[in-house]
Scaffold this motif. Structure first.
Motif, PDB file in Angstrom:
ATOM      1  N   GLY A  15       0.767  -1.190   0.062  1.00 23.84           N
ATOM      2  CA  GLY A  15       0.172   0.036  -0.048  1.00 23.84           C
ATOM      3  C   GLY A  15       0.756   1.369  -0.082  1.00 23.84           C
ATOM      4  N   ALA A  16       1.789   1.255  -0.956  1.00 20.08           N
ATOM      5  CA  ALA A  16       2.669   2.418  -0.716  1.00 20.08           C
ATOM      6  C   ALA A  16       1.791   3.631  -1.459  1.00 20.08           C
ATOM      7  CB  ALA A  16       3.940   2.246  -1.619  1.00 20.08           C
ATOM      8  N   TYR A  17       2.322   4.921  -1.125  1.00 17.04           N
ATOM      9  CA  TYR A  17       1.889   6.157  -1.649  1.00 17.04           C
ATOM     10  C   TYR A  17       0.298   6.125  -1.579  1.00 17.04           C
ATOM     11  CZ  TYR A  17       5.979   5.496  -4.592  1.00 17.04           C
ATOM     12  OH  TYR A  17       7.082   5.555  -5.071  1.00 17.04           O
ATOM     13  N   ALA A  18       0.009   5.900  -0.069  1.00 17.93           N
ATOM     14  CA  ALA A  18      -1.327   6.005   0.347  1.00 17.93           C
ATOM     15  C   ALA A  18      -1.740   7.383   0.364  1.00 17.93           C
ATOM     16  CB  ALA A  18      -1.680   5.147   1.719  1.00 17.93           C
ATOM     17  N   GLY A  19      -2.860   7.843   0.184  1.00 18.05           N
ATOM     18  CA  GLY A  19      -3.493   9.069   0.157  1.00 18.05           C
ATOM     19  C   GLY A  19      -3.308   9.859  -1.084  1.00 18.05           C
ATOM     20  N   VAL A  20      -2.752   9.463  -1.958  1.00 20.03           N
ATOM     21  CA  VAL A  20      -2.369   9.857  -3.457  1.00 20.03           C
ATOM     22  C   VAL A  20      -3.515   9.328  -4.455  1.00 20.03           C
ATOM     23  CG1 VAL A  20      -0.895  10.200  -5.402  1.00 20.03           C
ATOM     24  CG2 VAL A  20      -0.082   9.890  -3.019  1.00 20.03           C
ATOM     25  N   PRO A  21      -4.213  10.390  -5.115  1.00 15.65           N
ATOM     26  CA  PRO A  21      -5.161   9.808  -6.098  1.00 15.65           C
ATOM     27  C   PRO A  21      -4.938   8.941  -6.958  1.00 15.65           C
ATOM     28  CG  PRO A  21      -4.972  12.531  -5.954  1.00 15.65           C
ATOM     29  CD  PRO A  21      -3.754  11.773  -5.141  1.00 15.65           C
ATOM     30  N   GLY A  22      -6.022   7.988  -7.308  1.00  9.22           N
ATOM     31  CA  GLY A  22      -5.761   6.681  -7.827  1.00  9.22           C
ATOM     32  C   GLY A  22      -4.805   6.865  -9.212  1.00  9.22           C
ATOM     33  N   PRO A  23      -5.177   7.711 -10.200  1.00  9.90           N
ATOM     34  CA  PRO A  23      -4.365   7.975 -11.489  1.00  9.90           C
ATOM     35  C   PRO A  23      -3.083   8.176 -11.181  1.00  9.90           C
ATOM     36  CG  PRO A  23      -6.509   8.664 -11.686  1.00  9.90           C
ATOM     37  CD  PRO A  23      -6.468   8.472 -10.063  1.00  9.90           C
ATOM     38  N   LEU A  24      -2.811   8.979 -10.114  1.00 15.02           N
ATOM     39  CA  LEU A  24      -1.514   9.418 -10.008  1.00 15.02           C
ATOM     40  C   LEU A  24      -0.769   8.580  -9.328  1.00 15.02           C
ATOM     41  CD1 LEU A  24       0.159  12.116 -10.407  1.00 15.02           C
ATOM     42  CD2 LEU A  24      -0.356  13.004  -8.171  1.00 15.02           C
ATOM     43  N   ARG A  25      -1.169   7.848  -8.294  1.00 11.30           N
ATOM     44  CA  ARG A  25      -0.660   6.763  -7.610  1.00 11.30           C
ATOM     45  C   ARG A  25      -0.181   5.562  -8.574  1.00 11.30           C
ATOM     46  NH1 ARG A  25      -3.462   2.720  -3.016  1.00 11.30           N
ATOM     47  NH2 ARG A  25      -1.395   1.363  -2.830  1.00 11.30           N
TER      48      ARG A  25
END
Length: 315
Positions: free
Chosen positions: A266-276
């Motif tokens: 679950g890396a980059y949690a809190g980042v919007p889906g497409p950008l993640r």
């Protein structure tokens, strides 16, 4: 009359009181003709800030002292370079490829820092540095596990006559893995053994030895560890000592493995889906593109292919 006085005239002596007799050669000119001012050169323009001193003459190079030479030889940075940089004779070192890899790394690092600040993934610059260090160490651990598997695959695919040579070349790579793991293990070993707490300082002499050794160990191990982690990832545990095509192949494998780890943790949690998704795929796609380009450059400019690593004759 002789060769130096063809006219046979006696030499002129001003004390004799008589002028020199005419001879076959004209008398020498008296004085110098008038000279133009400043020797004919244009007048010198004074410096606006007054006369300037001449630059000092460079003296002979100063050789470092014995302690400096010893530190340069056994210091942590120099030792890390010897341990983690490939040094096989005749190895191809393409500076242009190294420059492209550095640019890709800096662009990726800048993108991660921007994302961490913009979406509050990290609370401070220290958190960003800790995250990068943790990810680098995780990459080292993953590479330490992947490398033996890769060597086993190479031994299975290589010609039987080439396996001994491949194992000999891989020995330094295994040594680099052992060195970085041992360097990182110094700290927990020192804490668990009580060495840092002074358990062995049972007398004043032992106290000096214990604490002096602790300070020197930390001053040497810390730079060696940080520098070694960076060099181990840049040179992929000096696997170019095996063959020039091994580092790009292992780098592409490692980056996709780390992407799977980020996906399941679950890396980059809190980042919007497409950008993640963009950030998670940016590293493996860019590293794969650079790796494939490096393999193509090795084949096109140096005639080095994966088949050469396996030492198999073309069918």
């Amino acid at each position: 009359m002789n060769a130096w006085n063809p006219g046979g005239q006696p030499p002129y002596d001003p004390r004799a009181g008589h002028p020199p007799q005419p001879g076959p050669y004209p008398p020498p000119p008296q004085g110098y003709p008038p000279q133009p001012p400043n020797g004919g050169y244009p007048p010198r323009i004074p410096h606006p800030y007054g006369p300037q001193p001449y630059p000092p003459h460079p003296g002979p190079p100063v050789s470092p002292g014995p302690l400096r030479r010893l530190w340069l030889r056994i210091g942590p940075i120099h030792t890390a370079r010897r341990v983690f940089k490939p040094s096989r004779p005749g190895i191809v070192d393409d500076a242009f490829v190294a420059r492209v890899q550095k640019i890709r790394t800096l662009v990726g690092l800048g993108a991660v820092v921007w994302m961490s600040v913009a979406y509050k993934v990290a609370q401070s610059v220290g958190d960003i540095a800790d995250n990068r260090l943790s990810q680098s160490w995780n990459s080292v651990l993953m590479l330490s596990v992947t490398f033996p598997v890769a060597v086993g695959v190479l031994l299975a695919l290589a010609a039987p006559s080439a396996r001994r040579e491949l194992l000999r070349r891989a020995a330094r790579c295994f040594g680099a893995i052992v060195a970085i793991v041992a360097a990182v293990g110094v700290f927990p070993a020192a804490v668990l053994s009580g060495f840092v707490d002074g358990r062995f300082a049972t007398s004043p002499a032992m106290a000096v030895v214990t604490y002096g050794t602790t300070i020197l160990t930390f001053l040497w191990v810390v730079p060696f560890m940080f520098w070694g982690i960076g060099l181990a990832l840049v040179h992929v545990f000096r696997t170019a000592d095996i063959h020039e095509t091994v580092p790009p192949l292992l780098a592409m494998t490692l980056v996709w493995e780390m992407t799977l780890v980020d996906l399941f943790t679950g890396a980059y949690a809190g980042v919007p889906g497409p950008l993640r998704v963009l950030f998670m795929l940016g590293a493996p796609v860019s590293v794969t593109a650079v790796g494939l380009w490096e393999l193509h450059r090795l084949r096109a400019h140096y005639g080095i292919t994966v088949r050469d690593m396996l030492m198999r004759q073309p069918s």
